[in-house]
Design a protein around this motif. Sequence first.
Motif, PDB file in Angstrom:
ATOM      1  N   SER A  39      10.060 -81.641  -6.905  1.00 60.31           N
ATOM      2  CA  SER A  39       8.722 -81.028  -6.825  1.00 60.31           C
ATOM      3  C   SER A  39       8.384 -80.328  -8.142  1.00 60.31           C
ATOM      4  O   SER A  39       9.221 -80.220  -9.049  1.00 60.31           O
ATOM      5  CB  SER A  39       8.672 -80.036  -5.667  1.00 60.31           C
ATOM      6  OG  SER A  39       9.531 -78.939  -5.935  1.00 60.31           O
ATOM      7  N   CYS A  45      14.493 -83.061  -2.985  1.00 61.05           N
ATOM      8  CA  CYS A  45      14.472 -83.640  -1.632  1.00 61.05           C
ATOM      9  C   CYS A  45      15.176 -84.999  -1.700  1.00 61.05           C
ATOM     10  O   CYS A  45      14.845 -85.831  -2.548  1.00 61.05           O
ATOM     11  CB  CYS A  45      13.048 -83.801  -1.133  1.00 61.05           C
ATOM     12  SG  CYS A  45      12.922 -84.681   0.454  1.00 61.05           S
ATOM     13  N   LYS A  47      16.235 -88.632  -0.069  1.00 63.00           N
ATOM     14  CA  LYS A  47      15.769 -89.603   0.935  1.00 63.00           C
ATOM     15  C   LYS A  47      16.596 -90.874   0.845  1.00 63.00           C
ATOM     16  O   LYS A  47      16.863 -91.388  -0.247  1.00 63.00           O
ATOM     17  CB  LYS A  47      14.288 -89.936   0.709  1.00 63.00           C
ATOM     18  CG  LYS A  47      13.747 -90.973   1.708  1.00 63.00           C
ATOM     19  CD  LYS A  47      12.299 -91.317   1.436  1.00 63.00           C
ATOM     20  CE  LYS A  47      12.140 -92.210   0.210  1.00 63.00           C
ATOM     21  NZ  LYS A  47      10.750 -92.700   0.049  1.00 63.00           N
ATOM     22  N   GLU A  72      16.354 -85.012   8.815  1.00 59.25           N
ATOM     23  CA  GLU A  72      15.173 -85.534   9.510  1.00 59.25           C
ATOM     24  C   GLU A  72      15.156 -87.058   9.422  1.00 59.25           C
ATOM     25  O   GLU A  72      15.499 -87.635   8.389  1.00 59.25           O
ATOM     26  CB  GLU A  72      13.891 -84.973   8.890  1.00 59.25           C
ATOM     27  CG  GLU A  72      13.731 -83.479   9.056  1.00 59.25           C
ATOM     28  CD  GLU A  72      12.409 -82.972   8.513  1.00 59.25           C
ATOM     29  OE1 GLU A  72      11.490 -83.810   8.325  1.00 59.25           O
ATOM     30  OE2 GLU A  72      12.297 -81.762   8.256  1.00 59.25           O
ATOM     31  N   TYR A  90      15.810 -88.002   5.730  1.00 60.29           N
ATOM     32  CA  TYR A  90      15.466 -86.998   4.720  1.00 60.29           C
ATOM     33  C   TYR A  90      16.384 -85.780   4.801  1.00 60.29           C
ATOM     34  O   TYR A  90      16.739 -85.331   5.895  1.00 60.29           O
ATOM     35  CB  TYR A  90      14.028 -86.499   4.920  1.00 60.29           C
ATOM     36  CG  TYR A  90      12.958 -87.516   4.671  1.00 60.29           C
ATOM     37  CD1 TYR A  90      12.457 -87.730   3.386  1.00 60.29           C
ATOM     38  CD2 TYR A  90      12.410 -88.252   5.725  1.00 60.29           C
ATOM     39  CE1 TYR A  90      11.447 -88.667   3.157  1.00 60.29           C
ATOM     40  CE2 TYR A  90      11.411 -89.177   5.511  1.00 60.29           C
ATOM     41  CZ  TYR A  90      10.935 -89.377   4.224  1.00 60.29           C
ATOM     42  OH  TYR A  90       9.937 -90.300   4.008  1.00 60.29           O
ATOM     43  N   LYS A  92      15.477 -82.298   3.325  1.00 62.78           N
ATOM     44  CA  LYS A  92      14.338 -81.677   2.652  1.00 62.78           C
ATOM     45  C   LYS A  92      14.640 -80.302   2.071  1.00 62.78           C
ATOM     46  O   LYS A  92      13.920 -79.812   1.211  1.00 62.78           O
ATOM     47  CB  LYS A  92      13.152 -81.591   3.615  1.00 62.78           C
ATOM     48  CG  LYS A  92      12.585 -82.956   3.979  1.00 62.78           C
ATOM     49  CD  LYS A  92      11.317 -82.844   4.797  1.00 62.78           C
ATOM     50  CE  LYS A  92      10.703 -84.221   5.053  1.00 62.78           C
ATOM     51  NZ  LYS A  92       9.456 -84.144   5.845  1.00 62.78           N
ATOM     52  N   ARG A  93      15.683 -79.670   2.537  1.00 67.21           N
ATOM     53  CA  ARG A  93      16.040 -78.367   2.007  1.00 67.21           C
ATOM     54  C   ARG A  93      16.700 -78.511   0.640  1.00 67.21           C
ATOM     55  O   ARG A  93      17.655 -79.274   0.483  1.00 67.21           O
ATOM     56  CB  ARG A  93      16.969 -77.630   2.958  1.00 67.21           C
ATOM     57  CG  ARG A  93      16.305 -77.212   4.266  1.00 67.21           C
ATOM     58  CD  ARG A  93      17.279 -76.449   5.135  1.00 67.21           C
ATOM     59  NE  ARG A  93      16.657 -76.025   6.400  1.00 67.21           N
ATOM     60  CZ  ARG A  93      17.299 -75.364   7.355  1.00 67.21           C
ATOM     61  NH1 ARG A  93      18.582 -75.040   7.177  1.00 67.21           N
ATOM     62  NH2 ARG A  93      16.672 -75.031   8.468  1.00 67.21           N
ATOM     63  N   HIS A  94      16.196 -77.760  -0.312  1.00 70.71           N
ATOM     64  CA  HIS A  94      16.695 -77.852  -1.683  1.00 70.71           C
ATOM     65  C   HIS A  94      18.192 -77.555  -1.761  1.00 70.71           C
ATOM     66  O   HIS A  94      18.956 -78.298  -2.407  1.00 70.71           O
ATOM     67  CB  HIS A  94      15.917 -76.875  -2.586  1.00 70.71           C
ATOM     68  CG  HIS A  94      16.449 -76.811  -3.980  1.00 70.71           C
ATOM     69  ND1 HIS A  94      16.226 -77.786  -4.920  1.00 70.71           N
ATOM     70  CD2 HIS A  94      17.223 -75.863  -4.606  1.00 70.71           C
ATOM     71  CE1 HIS A  94      16.823 -77.461  -6.060  1.00 70.71           C
ATOM     72  NE2 HIS A  94      17.435 -76.298  -5.887  1.00 70.71           N
ATOM     73  N   THR A  97      20.278 -80.412  -0.363  1.00 70.96           N
ATOM     74  CA  THR A  97      20.253 -81.556  -1.269  1.00 70.96           C
ATOM     75  C   THR A  97      21.182 -81.332  -2.449  1.00 70.96           C
ATOM     76  O   THR A  97      21.935 -82.233  -2.852  1.00 70.96           O
ATOM     77  CB  THR A  97      18.815 -81.808  -1.774  1.00 70.96           C
ATOM     78  OG1 THR A  97      17.965 -82.095  -0.669  1.00 70.96           O
ATOM     79  CG2 THR A  97      18.782 -82.987  -2.739  1.00 70.96           C
TER      80      THR A  97
END
Length: 326
Positions: A39, A45, A47, A72, A90, A92-94, A97
Motif C-alpha cells: 500500500s 498484503c 495473496k 481470508e 489472503y 491482510k494484516r501487515h 504478512t
Amino acid sequence: MSFSGNIKEELSRQIPAARHCRIAEIAAIISLCGGVSVSANERFCLKVQTENLSVARKYFTLLKKTFNIVVELSIKQSRGRSRNRVYMVYVKRHGDTVRILQAVKLLKGDGLDYMGAEDAQDITDSLIIQQTCCKRAFLRGAFLVAGSVSDPRKFYHLEFTCTSEYRARQIQSVLKSFELEARVIPRKKYFVVYLKEGDQIVDALNVMEAHQALMELENIRILKDMRNTVNRKVNCETANIHKTVNAAVKQIEDIRYIRDTKGFGDLSEGLAQMAEIRLAHPDATLKELGMLLTPQVGKSGVNHRLRKLSEIASELRDNKEEKHYD
C-alpha cells in the motif's frame, strides 16, 4: 478425477508435523502462485491465487497451523473460456504478512524490502530446504501448484510448469538432490521441468510421499509390462509361423517342379523319400517330417535334404532358361 488430480488430493491431505517442513511447503506455494501488494503507507498484503481447491485448502491449513493467523478466503468465477472457480487466500494484516515472508526468506535481511519474482534469492540455497524432509515438503508444494502427471496408461510424463526460468531451475536442483535427472525446456511463455522415465516418476512420487498414487502407477506399469511381454511373444510366434508356412510353400513348389520336370527317378533314395513325404504332409513341421522318414532323421537332416531339393529345382529352372535363350 484424473491421475494428477488424485495425486494432488492425496498430497493436500498431508500436513507435516514439523514446523520447518510446513514453512518449506508454504515457500513453494508462495513462490509459484503468490504475490504481495504494498500500500501507499508500505503495508504488505499477501495473496495466493489458484484454480485448484486442494491448493487453497492446503495453504489455508498450513498458515493456520504454522503461524496461527487470520486468513481470508474468497472465490470468484474466472473470465476466460473455462469459467473455472478461482480461489484466493489472503493474509491482510501487515504484521502477519511480514512474519510469513521472513519465514520463507522473501524479505531482504531484517528489513521490509520484499523480493519479487525476478530478484528473489534462490530458495534452494537458503536454510528453508537444507534438510531432506524439507526438500520433500518443498516438492509437494511445488507439485500442488504447478505439477501434473500424464495418464500412465498412455505414456509416462511428469512436469512442473513455471512462469520463470529461475523457479524452474530451483525445482530441477531439488529433484537432482534426490538423483532425479529432470530437464528444463521453454514452452511458450513458461519453463517446464519434466521427467519422462517411468522409474524416475515412481521415484518422484516416493520423494513427495504420494504413496497411494505410487502404488497405482506401479500396478499400471506391471500390467503394461505384462501386455508388452505377451504381445512380443505373440508377434514372435506369428512371425515364426509365417516363416515356417512360407518355407513349406516354397519347398512344395520346388518338389513339384522337380516331379513335373524330370521326376524323382534320378534322385537319391533319401531325397526321393523326402520329396514324397513332404508332398504328402504339407503342414508337417521339420521334426514331424523327420519322424516319418525311414530311418528317422533329425531336424537338421530334414532341413539339409529339403535345401538340397530346392537347389536341384533352382538348377532345373536355370537350365530351362538357358535352353529357352538358345
